[in-house]
Enzyme design. Structure first.
Site, PDB file in Angstrom:
ATOM      1  N   HIS A 151       0.872  -1.200  -0.171  1.00  0.00           N
ATOM      2  CA  HIS A 151      -0.118  -0.022  -0.087  1.00  0.00           C
ATOM      3  C   HIS A 151       0.650   1.325   0.069  1.00  0.00           C
ATOM      4  CE1 HIS A 151       0.325  -0.256   4.422  1.00  0.00           C
ATOM      5  NE2 HIS A 151       0.592   0.875   4.341  1.00  0.00           N
ATOM      6  N   ASP A 181       0.139  -7.685   1.239  1.00  0.00           N
ATOM      7  CA  ASP A 181       0.827  -6.281   1.430  1.00  0.00           C
ATOM      8  C   ASP A 181       2.177  -6.150   1.439  1.00  0.00           C
ATOM      9  OD1 ASP A 181       0.417  -3.709   1.713  1.00  0.00           O
ATOM     10  OD2 ASP A 181      -0.172  -3.661   3.925  1.00  0.00           O
ATOM     11  N   SER A 254       4.861   2.352   7.860  1.00  0.00           N
ATOM     12  CA  SER A 254       4.475   1.139   6.933  1.00  0.00           C
ATOM     13  C   SER A 254       5.832   0.684   6.258  1.00  0.00           C
ATOM     14  CB  SER A 254       3.410   1.705   5.933  1.00  0.00           C
ATOM     15  OG  SER A 254       2.193   1.479   6.831  1.00  0.00           O
TER      16      SER A 254
END
Length: 305
Positions: A151, A181, A254
């Site tokens: 993402h 992911d 992230s």
């Protein structure tokens, strides 16, 4: 001149006359005589405490509050740009597979263990800028391959990386797996030292860990916490069980590494649970993709590209 003594005068060295009346000061009323003291009535015994009925037991209300809390938690893809919000409910989060095992101290345990672990991992961590999105990543080999989250780089073919030295280098997107992911980047030019990976290393609930990345654009940030659960089952972020941690994870973390006190990467920081809105910060519930699964995906992506 002879000074006259007032009536009833007696020298100070003589005892007072017991027959003389007690004088009442002018302008004052005599004290009200004290009434006889009466002890207070004995206290009645306290009411008996009875066990609550099943319908009124506190843990039932606690379950209702817990269900409401989980229902209102939002798992945010932790990036400082566009991100996908995931809503957790009781069907998303299941029991942990190893939550009752006691934590054991790693080889790096000690007063300076966190400094040791941070010193080993920080040189391998990069800040990722992909269009309007930003996140983190870490080098996994000497060929310049870097792992981050899907993402973070979604929709991009090339990105810019900021190394721990402050130098910025271009990188291309090798490939990604949206279901897991996980994405792999390749640095163009000299690459940072590869992180030591903790594949196959047992991870236990209560074990101390560090999260490293670039929350809110602050590159090289290190936060500390513990492993809250090692196999948190939830269906909205990544595939399979996730590592839950209370190490502070915020937008921009992230793709960064979760490391043990030996400086080994044990997970890829992916998401957080928070209250309403993508701008909300960490509340102590973060999720990481286990490094074994992340490396399986990364190895396949590299082989296919």
């Amino acid at each position: 001149m002879i000074q006259k003594r007032p009536p009833g005068y007696r020298p100070d060295f003589l005892p007072p006359d017991p027959t003389a009346p007690t004088p009442v000061p002018t302008g004052h009323r005599p004290a009200v005589p004290m009434t006889a003291f009466r002890p207070p009535a004995p206290l009645s015994p306290p009411p008996a405490i009875e066990a609550p009925t099943e319908d009124a037991r506190p843990h039932r209300a606690g379950r209702r509050r817990g269900t409401a809390l989980v229902a209102t938690c939002v798992v945010l893809s932790v990036l400082a740009g566009t991100g996908t919000a995931y809503v957790l409910d009781q069907t998303d989060i299941g029991p942990t597979g190893d939550s009752t095992r006691a934590a054991v101290a790693g080889a790096g345990a000690g007063p300076r263990a966190t400094e040791y672990a941070a010193g080993r991992i920080v040189p391998s961590v990069v800040q990722v800028t992909a269009g309007r999105s930003a996140g983190s990543g870490f080098a996994i080999d000497s060929a310049g391959h870097v792992i981050t989250n899907h993402h973070v780089i979604e929709g991009q073919e090339s990105v810019t990386l900021r190394l721990s030295t402050g130098r910025q280098v271009p990188a291309r997107v090798v490939g990604s797996d949206p279901a897991a992911d996980i994405a792999v980047l390749e640095i163009r030019g000299s690459a940072p030292a590869a992180a030591q990976l903790g594949t196959g290393v047992p991870l236990r609930t209560g074990e101390s860990v560090l999260a490293v990345g670039s929350p809110l654009g602050l590159s090289g940030t290190v936060t500390a916490g513990i492993v809250s659960a090692v196999d948190r089952r939830q269906t909205t972020v990544g595939a399979g069980g996730m590592i839950q941690t209370d190490a502070s994870i915020n937008p921009g973390n992230s793709g960064g590494p979760l490391v043990n006190l030996d400086g080994q990467v044990v997970g890829v920081n992916t998401a957080i649970a928070t209250y309403g809105g993508q701008r909300s910060g960490n509340i102590g519930i973060g999720f990481s993709v286990p490094i074994d699964r992340a490396m399986q995906v990364a190895t396949r992506i590299i082989a296919e590209n």
